[in-house]
Design an enzyme around this catalytic site. Structure first.
Site, PDB file in Angstrom:
ATOM      1  N   GLY A   1       6.946  20.058  17.276  1.00 39.37           N
ATOM      2  CA  GLY A   1       7.776  19.318  18.215  1.00 39.37           C
ATOM      3  C   GLY A   1       9.220  19.481  17.809  1.00 39.37           C
ATOM      4  N   GLY A   2      10.054  18.609  18.289  1.00 37.54           N
ATOM      5  CA  GLY A   2      11.482  18.718  18.036  1.00 37.54           C
ATOM      6  C   GLY A   2      11.821  18.545  16.563  1.00 37.54           C
ATOM      7  N   MET A   3      11.091  17.644  15.915  1.00 42.38           N
ATOM      8  CA  MET A   3      11.489  17.313  14.551  1.00 42.38           C
ATOM      9  C   MET A   3      10.445  17.682  13.521  1.00 42.38           C
ATOM     10  SD  MET A   3      12.797  13.548  15.605  1.00 42.38           S
ATOM     11  CE  MET A   3      11.191  13.209  16.269  1.00 42.38           C
TER      12      MET A   3
ATOM     13  N   LYS B   1       1.516  16.352   9.139  1.00 40.96           N
ATOM     14  CA  LYS B   1       2.685  16.357   9.991  1.00 40.96           C
ATOM     15  C   LYS B   1       3.882  16.358   9.050  1.00 40.96           C
ATOM     16  CE  LYS B   1       4.820  13.683  13.695  1.00 40.96           C
ATOM     17  NZ  LYS B   1       4.615  12.534  14.578  1.00 40.96           N
TER      18      LYS B   1
ATOM     19  N   ASP C   1       5.526   5.829  22.986  1.00 42.67           N
ATOM     20  CA  ASP C   1       5.617   7.239  23.357  1.00 42.67           C
ATOM     21  C   ASP C   1       4.248   7.748  23.805  1.00 42.67           C
ATOM     22  OD1 ASP C   1       6.804   9.673  23.838  1.00 42.67           O
ATOM     23  OD2 ASP C   1       6.662  10.356  21.757  1.00 42.67           O
TER      24      ASP C   1
END
Lengths: 916, 252
Positions: A41-43, A61, A156
């Site tokens: 993902g983005g981060m 993660k 989210d």
């Protein structure tokens, strides 16, 4: 969509394999051995890894090196802490949160958790059945509900955060990266927009923290539910700003409008989850889960659906209270940190906005009220345009006023279209409705209105006139409109009531020529009672198109809704009783004075009643509304023709030909006039043109045969009559004319057979009776002939020929007085017919009133100098009077004109030569 | 595309792709470039028009052919284009509007059967075969939908058509072959071979699976670039281009 495009899209949509970054960890993180990267993902990047201690697969993660700001690190740790609070079979369990430093000193923050081998909800194929999707979402809602009980809000939720295990189908909720505990105030600053835009609740868009809660997750579940039900997101925008506006302001299109297969209960649940005001949503996810469970167990749900009226009202009120866009912009500007001195002017704008919205709401209320009044009017038995007009005009004015504030509000355009329809301005209404459709293609209502206009038009064209007038031209025109109608019916679905949908479905069946289906659908709805007048009308139309009787349906439709002028029009067209037809057409123009076809149909009725002035006035009205109304023109031409205004008739038919150079009926009718005016060449040219355009025009064949007969071109005449009868074996005129042709050719048996055939088809055909009389007379069957002539006179007392014929027989039987009586009537009816004078001359000479006989023959020859019979008979009188020279001249003249008289004349000429 | 079809648009590779706004800026029908650009667009995108005509049920095959020919004859003769505002978006939208007007005119004129000489040689046989292959359920779509679908399909096909050349020119012929084997997509009319999994493709080409994935990623990037170029040839303004890209990629 085509195969190629589908495949292309699939290919382009596949997740990209990760490009490697030199800094990214490889090999192992801490004790975990990395197997592969499964997503990023983005981060953060997620790896599949092995936990060597416990010999199990885990998901790691890890924050991207370089992305690891203190905020992100805190967030990652918080995710772990929060998720660690949660022990639920459908929430991915956290094993460890850690920090790993490699030999070069690079740090990697990570969480280790259960590895789920499978797909995310976003990746599962579209082919998965709805019920299965509902099961997945129900499980997710349950898991979220559990989190809510633990004081954790996910914030989210999206399909990408739901995993479905491949082997077991078990559902796992993951990624609490944005979650926060309700008591937790550290990390998210008010005014910062976080979350995935499409799934954000309105309060999340504003970034007002204290307004977020379990209901925020309920909203996201609502969005996921909506997506599962309809295949699309409830709110879409070409950029985040537009999307936020829509989330804030738009009501989602009810799912059933996009996918009628959706169970009404699911729609209710979904829309409740998507209520703008958090208090109207389910208070937490568990309540939503319970409702979904009820659906899955086929039990009724507890939530009650919200009516569309309430929805609109709420929308209006919301707009007026918060001046949505102004407020939203302010919020976003705060978020962007550029809120400054624009604030005060923004407030003014917000007030302005609010006042506008109030005005708009008032206009809407008035429009709705007027529309309701109009609707009520239509069930009044004596509804008339005088009552409709002021209300429709006021709607127009209100709409115009409201449009000044909201020029792009689609429903205003729809109302305008409706009002114009009431005012009979269909073409204008169509254009206006097109604009409504353009502004909001998701609203089916303007499409429905437009479809109704097209339906009226097609109905008028296909059955709205006497069946023979320009049938082809009208059928073609109707078919030109058909695709547009179908398109509008197709588009009309969203936003309709159940009944309207049923109606659309029945109409579509009718358009597709599935008349049985249309009839069945209508019947089913009629059986359930209620406001079913429109269904009676559809059924009537379906039945009549299929050739069945429809009066009862039309009566019921009209009885229930006298303002349904379309039904009156149809009844007028299909009915038999001239009085009722007239009344129906009058009712139509009373309600809709711009219905050209009703005027022309009424005119035809007037013409049949010999109210010629009224007929002409109505034709004039029809043509003023629609100068191209072909039926009005053709029939006005016929009226002129009947009234002997042959020039006007020819002009009228020529006008039709100017408009529609391919219209055979216009040529045909103009030919009739030319024929009557004894312009055989023009008549032949027109008829040949008509037959070129419509080779199967039986009447044109008959007419051309008659012209050929007049020109003594018997074989061509016979060909035409035969052709007519091949095309239409029930055409009595063809039999009648062919019969007369055979008679002329001396084939009386055949002649008689044809005339009998004509009379079997049309027992009251005076012409055929008269002709049969003539034929049987030549066969010496005088009493039969007398009967036939008398019958013809009984049927049509204004028909001259049988009087003359009867007189001839009566006279030969010595009944001279009766004969003279008949002839007197004939001459009153038609004072300038040479043949009658000849007949009377014959009677007079039989009565030995030779002077009177001579005078009649003279008169006949004055009217028609080429009339051989007149010359011949006058010759006989001269002979009697011993005026031999004059007699001889007359006989010679007769033979000259008709060589077949030679045999009869020769001995008489001889006699004239004999000395006294 | 097969040879016989490209023969009507074969010059498209000889000059750089046209931007829709360029046509509009020229505005001079006598200008050779104007005519060439417009011809090129028409030759590339006539088929959606034909499908539109075909799917309106009242038109027989022959009618649809005639109407399509008539439409483009008129389209190329008339100075319709001059009336256009270049800021008005795409050639697709414009063509669609022109088509609507054309049909309205036809209706108004009661289809006065005036035939115009053919604009270009349009190869209906191939188009007709493709039309026949449309699933019956999809054939119920409105003519407007049909037009849009066929448009998208044409864009995709044209993009696939240049992909091979583009990759070959870059020395990436192998990439193209891998892509073909993997996706089953090529530039032929509308049949696609069955697609194969990455593993299978890797085996066939003697590569590692990761390598295959990487090649596909390169192809995907190239396709995206070419698609954008294609869209720019008939759409003006980046915002419009983005919207059109979304339509093609997602049908939104």
């Amino acid at each position: 969509m085509s195969h190629t495009v589908d495949r292309f899209r699939d290919f382009m949509d596949e997740p990209e394999p990760a490009g490697r970054d030199a800094q990214e960890p490889r090999g192992e993180i801490g004790k975990y051995k990395i197997v592969r990267e499964v997503g990023r993902g983005g981060m953060a990047i997620v790896y599949e890894a092995l936990d060597p201690d416990l010999k199990r697969r885990v998901a790691l993660k890890a924050l991207k090196p370089g992305e690891a700001s203190p905020t992100l690190i805190s967030r990652l740790r918080r995710e772990a802490t929060l998720a660690a609070r949660l022990h639920h079979p459908n929430i991915v369990a956290i094993h460890e949160v850690g920090l790993f430093q490699d030999d070069r000193g690079a740090e990697t923050h990570f969480i280790a958790m259960d590895f789920v081998e499978g797909k995310t909800l976003a990746e599962i194929p579209r082919s998965v059945p709805l019920r299965e999707r509902m099961r997945i979402l129900q499980t997710v809602a349950q898991a979220v509900g559990y989190a809510h009980t633990q004081g954790v809000i996910h914030r989210d939720l999206k399909p990408q955060n739901v995993l479905v295990e491949q082997a077991t189908g078990r559902v796992f909720l993951t990624d609490f990266g944005l979650a926060h505990a309700q008591e937790d105030h550290d990390l998210t600053r008010s005014g910062v927009v976080i979350g995935t835009p499409h799934y954000m609740a309105p309060e999340q868009v504003t970034g007002v923290r204290h307004k977020m809660g379990p209901w925020t997750d309920v909203w996201a579940l609502g969005v996921m539910l909506y997506e599962a039900l309809t295949g699309r997101k409830p709110f879409r925008g070409s950029d985040p700003m537009e999307l936020y506006q829509r989330i804030f302001v738009d009501e989602p299109t009810p799912p059933r409008k996009l996918n009628p297969a959706v169970h009404p209960d699911l729609e209710t649940v979904c829309l409740k989850a998507l209520e703008k005001e958090k208090d109207r949503r389910y208070a937490d996810a568990a309540l939503l889960a319970a409702e979904l469970q009820r659906y899955l167990s086929d039990e009724p749900i507890l939530t009650r659906p919200v009516s569309w009226r309430l929805r609109i009202w709420r929308k209006v009120r919301r707009n007026s209270t918060i001046a949505a866009l102004g407020a939203l912009l302010a919020i976003v500007l705060v978020a962007a940190g550029i809120w400054g001195n624009v604030q005060s002017s923004g407030r003014n704008r917000a007030e302005e906005e609010a006042s506008k919205t109030r005005k708009l709401a008032a206009a809407m209320e008035r429009i709705t009220q007027l529309l309701a009044e109009l609707d009520r009017l239509m069930v009044e038995p004596d509804v008339s345009y005088e009552q409709i007009e002021p209300r429709a005009t006021e709607i127009l004015a209100s709409v115009e006023a409201a449009m000044r504030h909201a020029p792009k509000q689609a429903n205003l355009w729809t109302y305008k279209g409706k009002a114009l329809r009431y005012l009979g301005q269909e073409t204008l209404a169509e254009a206006v409705l097109d604009e409504a459709i353009r502004l909001d293609p998701r609203d089916g209502r303007p499409s429905l209105e437009k479809a109704m206009i097209l339906l009226d038009r097609i109905q008028m064209l296909t059955i709205g006139h006497s069946p023979d007038d320009a049938r082809e031209r009208r059928r073609e025109a109707a078919e030109e409109w058909m695709p547009l109608l179908l398109e509008n019916l197709r588009r009309a679905d969203p936003g309709l009531t159940e009944d309207e949908k049923l109606l659309v479905s029945a109409w579509s069946a009718w358009c597709n020529r599935h008349y049985e289906e249309a009839e069945t659908q209508a019947t089913e709805r009629i059986r359930r009672g209620g406001a079913v007048e429109s269904f009676y009308f559809v059924r009537a139309l379906a039945r009549t198109t299929a050739g069945k009787a429809v009066e009862a349906d039309l009566d019921r439709a009209i009885e229930r809704r006298p303002g349904l002028w379309q039904a009156r029009f149809l009844r007028g067209c299909l009915g038999d009783d001239p009085q009722e037809k007239l009344a129906d057409f009058s009712a139509v123009v009373r309600i809709n004075p711009r219905c050209a076809q009703a005027y022309s149909n009424r005119a035809i009725q007037y013409a049949a009643r010999r109210q010629f002035e009224d007929a002409l006035a109505d034709f004039e009205r029809a043509l003023r509304i629609d100068p191209r109304d072909i039926v009005a023109r053709l029939n006005r031409g016929d009226l002129y023709r009947q009234r002997g205004r042959t020039d006007a008739a020819i002009a009228e038919y020529s006008a039709v030909i100017g408009f529609f150079p391919e219209e055979p009926d216009a040529f045909y009718r103009r030919a009739i006039v030319h024929h009557a005016l004894q312009h055989p060449a023009e008549a032949l040219a027109d008829l040949t043109e008509a037959l070129k355009l419509a080779p199967n025009h039986a009447k044109a064949h008959v007419e051309r045969g008659s012209v050929y007969m007049d020109l003594q071109r018997s074989s061509e005449a016979l060909e035409d009559f035969d052709a007519a009868l091949r095309i239409d074996p029930t055409n009595p005129h063809a039999y009648n004319n062919r019969g007369m042709l055979y008679h002329r050719l001396g084939q009386d048996e055949r002649a008689l057979a044809d005339l009998d055939a004509a009379l079997r088809i049309e027992p009251n055909m005076a012409k055929a009776l008269n002709n049969r009389g003539t034929v049987v007379e030549t066969m010496g069957r005088y009493s039969e002939a007398l009967n036939d002539f008398s019958a013809a006179i009984r049927i049509d007392s204004t028909y001259v020929s049988p009087y003359a014929n009867r007189a001839r027989i009566l006279s030969s039987q010595g009944r001279h007085a009766e004969a003279l009586g008949d002839l007197e009537i004939a001459l009153r009816l038609q004072p300038a017919l040479a043949g009658i004078y000849v007949t009377r001359g014959i009677v007079y000479s039989a009565m030995e009133r030779l002077e009177e006989a001579l005078a009649d023959y003279d008169e006949a020859l004055r009217l028609d100098p080429r009339l051989a019979e007149a010359s011949f008979n006058r010759g006989l009188v001269y002979l009697k009077r011993r005026r031999h020279a004059e007699a001889m001249a007359d006989f010679k003249r007769a033979v000259e004109l008709r060589p077949d008289l030679e045999a009869a004349a020769a001995p008489l000429i001889e006699q004239c030569r004999e000395p006294e | 595309m097969t040879r016989e079809e490209t023969s009507i648009g074969n010059s498209r590779r000889d000059f750089p792709s046209t931007h829709w706004s360029m046509i509009l800026d020229l505005r001079d029908p006598a200008h050779p470039t104007y005519r060439r650009h417009l011809d090129e667009l028409v030759q590339g995108y006539w088929k959606p028009v034909y499908f539109y005509m075909r799917s309106a049920w009242r038109h027989s095959i022959e009618d649809a052919k005639d109407l399509t020919q008539d439409f483009f004859s008129l389209f190329l003769q008339k100075t319709w284009v001059q009336k256009l505002d270049p800021r008005r978006g795409s050639f697709r939208a414009y063509l669609k509007t022109a088509l609507d007007h054309f049909l309205t005119d036809c209706r108004r004129a009661q289809r006065a059967q005036k035939r115009h000489p053919a604009a270009a040689l349009l190869h209906f046989e191939q188009a007709e075969k493709e039309f026949a292959r449309i699933e019956p359920k999809d054939r119920d779509a409105s003519p407007a939908d049909m037009f849009e679908r066929e448009w998208i399909r044409t864009v995709v096909r044209r993009t696939l058509e240049v992909l091979e050349q583009s990759l070959t020119k870059q020395g990436k012929r192998r990439h193209f072959e891998i892509f073909q084997a993997y996706s089953g997509l090529d530039d032929s009319a509308c049949e696609s071979a069955p697609s194969t999994g990455v593993e299978e493709v890797a085996r066939r080409f003697g590569l590692k699976a990761d390598h295959v994935k990487y090649c596909l990623k390169v192809v995907r990037q190239e396709l995206r670039r070419l698609l954008r170029d294609e869209v720019r040839s008939y759409v003006d303004g980046e915002e419009e281009v983005a919207r059109e890209m979304r339509l093609i990629m997602r049908g939104e």
